[in-house]
Design an enzyme around this catalytic site. Structure first.
Site, PDB file in Angstrom:
ATOM      1  N   ASP A   4       8.780 -25.237   0.847  1.00 32.07           N
ATOM      2  CA  ASP A   4       7.600 -25.054   1.496  1.00 32.07           C
ATOM      3  C   ASP A   4       6.656 -25.339   0.487  1.00 32.07           C
ATOM      4  O   ASP A   4       6.423 -24.540  -0.594  1.00 32.07           O
ATOM      5  CB  ASP A   4       7.349 -23.330   1.836  1.00 32.07           C
ATOM      6  CG  ASP A   4       6.147 -23.102   2.487  1.00 32.07           C
ATOM      7  OD1 ASP A   4       5.292 -23.928   2.738  1.00 32.07           O
ATOM      8  OD2 ASP A   4       6.000 -21.965   2.733  1.00 32.07           O
ATOM      9  N   ASP A 104       3.985 -28.858   5.952  1.00 34.10           N
ATOM     10  CA  ASP A 104       4.330 -28.650   4.565  1.00 34.10           C
ATOM     11  C   ASP A 104       5.622 -27.998   4.256  1.00 34.10           C
ATOM     12  O   ASP A 104       6.013 -27.415   3.220  1.00 34.10           O
ATOM     13  CB  ASP A 104       3.139 -27.780   3.750  1.00 34.10           C
ATOM     14  CG  ASP A 104       3.227 -26.468   4.205  1.00 34.10           C
ATOM     15  OD1 ASP A 104       3.583 -26.088   5.269  1.00 34.10           O
ATOM     16  OD2 ASP A 104       2.724 -25.670   3.380  1.00 34.10           O
ATOM     17  N   GLU A 105       6.704 -27.822   5.143  1.00 31.58           N
ATOM     18  CA  GLU A 105       8.119 -27.250   5.305  1.00 31.58           C
ATOM     19  C   GLU A 105       9.056 -28.094   5.638  1.00 31.58           C
ATOM     20  O   GLU A 105       8.862 -28.719   6.758  1.00 31.58           O
ATOM     21  CB  GLU A 105       7.674 -26.049   6.223  1.00 31.58           C
ATOM     22  CG  GLU A 105       7.443 -24.609   5.234  1.00 31.58           C
ATOM     23  CD  GLU A 105       7.483 -23.660   6.300  1.00 31.58           C
ATOM     24  OE1 GLU A 105       8.442 -23.096   6.829  1.00 31.58           O
ATOM     25  OE2 GLU A 105       6.424 -23.064   6.493  1.00 31.58           O
TER      26      GLU A 105
HETATM   27  N1  DCP Z   1      -2.958 -23.585   8.272  1.00 30.52           N
HETATM   28  C1  DCP Z   1      -3.955 -23.503   8.892  1.00 30.52           C
HETATM   29  N2  DCP Z   1      -4.089 -22.284   9.753  1.00 30.52           N
HETATM   30  C2  DCP Z   1      -3.180 -21.517   9.639  1.00 30.52           C
HETATM   31  C3  DCP Z   1      -2.209 -21.283   8.913  1.00 30.52           C
HETATM   32  C4  DCP Z   1      -2.078 -22.642   8.411  1.00 30.52           C
HETATM   33  O1  DCP Z   1      -4.804 -24.659   9.106  1.00 30.52           O
HETATM   34  N3  DCP Z   1      -3.410 -20.351  10.545  1.00 30.52           N
HETATM   35  C5  DCP Z   1      -2.489 -25.037   7.640  1.00 30.52           C
HETATM   36  C6  DCP Z   1      -3.107 -24.904   6.331  1.00 30.52           C
HETATM   37  C7  DCP Z   1      -2.019 -24.408   5.247  1.00 30.52           C
HETATM   38  C8  DCP Z   1      -0.943 -25.387   5.786  1.00 30.52           C
HETATM   39  O2  DCP Z   1      -1.105 -25.468   7.393  1.00 30.52           O
HETATM   40  O3  DCP Z   1      -2.182 -25.201   3.798  1.00 30.52           O
HETATM   41  C9  DCP Z   1       0.510 -24.981   5.721  1.00 30.52           C
HETATM   42  O4  DCP Z   1       0.599 -23.303   5.960  1.00 30.52           O
HETATM   43  P1  DCP Z   1       1.412 -22.223   5.294  1.00 30.52           P
HETATM   44  O5  DCP Z   1       1.547 -21.146   6.148  1.00 30.52           O
HETATM   45  O6  DCP Z   1       2.636 -23.088   4.912  1.00 30.52           O
HETATM   46  O7  DCP Z   1       0.390 -21.786   4.205  1.00 30.52           O
HETATM   47  P2  DCP Z   1      -0.024 -22.387   2.874  1.00 30.52           P
HETATM   48  O8  DCP Z   1       0.834 -23.541   2.624  1.00 30.52           O
HETATM   49  O9  DCP Z   1      -1.558 -22.700   2.829  1.00 30.52           O
HETATM   50  O10 DCP Z   1       0.345 -21.263   1.948  1.00 30.52           O
HETATM   51  P3  DCP Z   1       1.444 -20.694   1.450  1.00 30.52           P
HETATM   52  O11 DCP Z   1       1.530 -20.920  -0.243  1.00 30.52           O
HETATM   53  O12 DCP Z   1       1.731 -19.337   1.871  1.00 30.52           O
HETATM   54  O13 DCP Z   1       2.701 -21.583   1.973  1.00 30.52           O
HETATM   55 CA    CA Z   2       3.043 -23.661   2.516  1.00 35.18          CA
END
Ligand code: DCP
Ligand code: CA
Length: 361
Positions: A4, A104-105
């Site tokens: 992730d 991203d996963e």
């Molecule tokens: N995303 C979004 N709105 C949300 C959740 C996520 O637009 N409510 C988008 C932005 C994130 C991407 O999806 O960068 C991936 O979501 P993740 O839940 O994996 O969150 P992040 O990668 O940002 O953070 P983490 O480091 O917790 O994985």
């Molecule tokens: Ca992420």
């Protein structure tokens, strides 16, 4: 293994503009109604320290960062998609079975690759992390476990830049102290109901009476939660669209054992299936022929191709080979013939897009 990417959109922004790295970075979906209406897509970990979260209204994030030198940026999906495509191509090389879940996963079933050895799995994860950092300057968090459920929780537990390995014998001990909300499928509502039942941790849930659980969450829900609390999860890592297939079947003018006649009919079906493949930008990894024999018995034969293809030539020659084998295995004439392709994916198309992207100056 679950990989992730950390604070993905915000980290991608930091990569193309490293000067913002030591400031809170908030990536926003601006709705355009007023200057600050819309929601936070994601934020870097510095912004999270001030309480900024995904989904929060932009004005709220701004008020949390009022006295701080911070960066607010609009989402740039085209850019994130391109980065994501490249990383998924990279990850795919490390595994035989690959399942992307979101931008991203991805789950990688590396059991075979590492001879079921968790220490080798950890080395592989380190190698993957290094390559993502070297090529894309991004960090990710990785979880390794005996199944998807545990791998996912393991990846979430240490972020950013985490690597957590949970061996089967450590699973119970690892899960037991976790707050109930960290279990996949336990959202805010379910969490509240669990808490009201006195279930605070995953360990509490594993010891909780299944009958009572059933009366609250239904039989299926209770079974899922009970198993999950003990780290039981049988879901295989599967290619996106693996369950999907495209097939056609047709009746011959008359029952026959003449290979050429059957093949001609099958080729027409192949052309039909293939036009779907092209339209949808797919590749396939397996070909099946099916025949309903004169006595109404059904026979089929399949072949897994080495890799994904969208080549009609490969499709037709495989169909011909399979039909010839099928005829040899029976003395019945064929009444109906069918062709099917499966293990469909868009991967190679993404790869093509990537090549174009890299070649465009
Ligand atoms: N995303 C979004 N709105 C949300 C959740 C996520 O637009 N409510 C988008 C932005 C994130 C991407 O999806 O960068 C991936 O979501 P993740 O839940 O994996 O969150 P992040 O990668 O940002 O953070 P983490 O480091 O917790 O994985
Ligand atoms: Ca992420």
């Amino acid at each position: 293994m679950l990989v992730d990417l950390d604070y993905f959109f915000a980290q991608a922004e930091e990569v193309r503009n490293p000067s913002i790295r030591d400031k809170p970075v908030v990536v926003c979906v601006y709705s355009g109604r007023t200057a600050d209406s819309g929601a936070v897509s994601t934020a870097n970990y510095l912004a999270r320290k001030y309480g900024v979260k995904s989904g929060m209204p932009i004005f709220m994030a701004k008020s949390k960062l009022e006295s701080v030198d911070s960066i607010f940026l609009p989402v740039d999906h085209e850019y994130y998609d391109a980065v994501s495509d490249r990383i998924m191509v990279l990850l795919r090389r490390y595994t035989d079975v690959f399942e992307q879940v979101g931008i991203d996963e991805a789950y990688l079933d590396v059991s075979h690759r590492v001879d079921e050895d968790f220490a080798k799995g950890e080395l592989l994860a380190q190698q993957i992390k290094r390559e993502i950092t070297r090529t894309e300057h991004l960090t990710c968090s990785v979880g390794i476990g005996p199944n998807k459920l545990v791998a996912k929780i393991a990846a979430d537990i240490r972020k950013p830049d985490g690597l957590t390995v949970v061996k089967p014998e450590q699973m119970r001990e690892f899960l037991a102290p976790l707050p109930i909300g960290s279990l996949l499928g336990v959202g805010k509502k379910t969490e509240k109901r669990m808490l009201s039942l006195g279930i605070r941790t995953v360990g509490d849930l594993s010891r909780f009476d299944v009958q009572t659980l059933s009366s609250v969450f239904g039989k299926n829900g209770a079974a899922y939660f009970h198993n999950a609390s003990m780290g039981i999860d049988e879901e295989p890592v599967k290619e996106a669209g693996e369950t999907e297939s495209i097939s056609r079947i047709a009746t011959l003018k008359e029952n026959t054992r003449d290979l050429q006649v059957v093949v001609d009919k099958a080729y027409a079906l192949c052309a039909d299936v293939h036009s779907d493949v092209l339209k949808r930008g797919l590749v396939f990894r397996s070909v099946t022929v099916l025949a309903v024999m004169a006595d109404m018995s059904v026979r089929n034969k399949s072949l897994s191709l080495g890799g994904g293809t969208s080549d009609i030539g490969v499709f037709k020659s495989t169909v011909k080979d399979l039909l010839s084998k099928l005829l040899k295995e029976s003395d019945q004439p064929i009444r109906r013939v069918g062709v099917k392709i499966a293990q469909l994916s868009k991967t190679e198309v993404a790869q093509e897009r990537l090549t174009k992207f890299l070649e465009t100056p």
